[in-house]
Design a protein around this motif. Structure first.
Motif, PDB file in Angstrom:
ATOM      1  N   ASP A  28      15.841   2.680 -26.641  1.00  0.00           N
ATOM      2  CA  ASP A  28      14.622   3.283 -26.794  1.00  0.00           C
ATOM      3  C   ASP A  28      14.451   3.965 -28.068  1.00  0.00           C
ATOM      4  O   ASP A  28      13.792   5.137 -28.179  1.00  0.00           O
ATOM      5  N   ASN A  30      12.220   4.701 -29.849  1.00  0.00           N
ATOM      6  CA  ASN A  30      10.652   5.758 -30.233  1.00  0.00           C
ATOM      7  C   ASN A  30      10.202   6.919 -29.215  1.00  0.00           C
ATOM      8  O   ASN A  30       9.804   8.261 -29.667  1.00  0.00           O
ATOM      9  N   CYS A  31      11.877   7.373 -28.124  1.00  0.00           N
ATOM     10  CA  CYS A  31      12.118   8.041 -27.334  1.00  0.00           C
ATOM     11  C   CYS A  31      12.513   9.920 -27.974  1.00  0.00           C
ATOM     12  O   CYS A  31      12.581  10.740 -27.659  1.00  0.00           O
ATOM     13  N   ASN A  33      11.331  11.662 -30.636  1.00  0.00           N
ATOM     14  CA  ASN A  33      10.538  12.333 -30.069  1.00  0.00           C
ATOM     15  C   ASN A  33       8.959  12.777 -29.528  1.00  0.00           C
ATOM     16  O   ASN A  33       8.615  13.129 -29.677  1.00  0.00           O
ATOM     17  N   ILE A  34       9.743  11.993 -28.520  1.00  0.00           N
ATOM     18  CA  ILE A  34       9.329  12.416 -27.588  1.00  0.00           C
ATOM     19  C   ILE A  34       8.605  13.583 -26.523  1.00  0.00           C
ATOM     20  O   ILE A  34       9.836  14.292 -26.898  1.00  0.00           O
ATOM     21  N   THR A  42      10.799  18.519 -27.464  1.00  0.00           N
ATOM     22  CA  THR A  42      11.174  17.280 -27.809  1.00  0.00           C
ATOM     23  C   THR A  42      12.488  17.220 -27.613  1.00  0.00           C
ATOM     24  O   THR A  42      13.102  18.003 -27.641  1.00  0.00           O
TER      25      THR A  42
END
Length: 191
Positions: A28, A30-31, A33-34, A42
């Motif tokens: 994933d 998108n993770c 900048n989780i 982060t």
């Protein structure tokens, strides 16, 4: 020992597990900048807390946001500058100091590593004058730690020595209070 994170990628970045970090990013994108549920860290902040250069470099190449802030309003640059030697580092340095100055070289290499980390973040566009919940910039922390390598690096990136924290203290005030005269001169020139 250390911090426990609710986000597996944050835990992996903190523990210097590049394989795991890579796996999470592959699954994933998108993770990258989780933000962790516990403190808003982060993956990049997690890696910077511990000075894990390879993970920081990996995350930056995948466009991790260097200016995201956690719950203490700190960015990865704050943590990179605040990073101190660990107890284990000190122990090794003290034990190895008499042995052919190995301890000294270990200390120098750890300092260079920290310098590389800060330089990497600045090159990636880290906001050098970002303030945390105490109103402190990375320069405040570099002065507090009497870092002769990081202060000039931050000043070259246009860090402002006159920004006052919530105690009304600028980086220049901190250098003066700690009788850090060489740095005080540098800060005066910059202001």
């Amino acid at each position: 020992m250390g911090i426990l994170y609710s986000e597996p990628i944050c835990q992996a970045a903190y523990q210097n597990d590049l394989g795991q970090v890579w796996q999470w990013v592959r699954e994933d994108g998108n993770c990258i900048n989780i933000q962790d549920g516990f403190n808003g860290d982060t993956p990049l902040i997690c890696a910077c807390r511990r000075g894990h250069l390879r993970i920081v470099s990996f995350l930056l190449r995948r466009n991790a946001d260097v200016n995201l802030k956690n719950q203490k309003q700190r960015t990865c640059l704050h943590y990179a500058v605040k990073k101190r030697f660990t107890f284990f580092d000190y122990l090794l340095i003290i034990l190895l100091m008499p042995v052919l100055l190995i301890g000294y070289f270990l200390m120098v290499s750890k300092t260079k590593q920290n310098e590389s980390l800060v330089r990497m973040l600045l090159n990636a566009g880290a906001e050098v004058n970002a303030t945390d919940c105490y109103g402190c910039t990375a320069l405040h922390y570099a002065c507090e730690m009497k870092s002769q390598t990081l202060v000039p690096l931050l000043l070259a990136a246009h860090a402002d020595p006159m920004i006052k924290n919530k105690h009304g203290e600028s980086s220049l005030d901190i250098a003066r209070r700690l009788k850090f005269s060489q740095i005080e001169l540098l800060l005066r020139k910059a202001s």
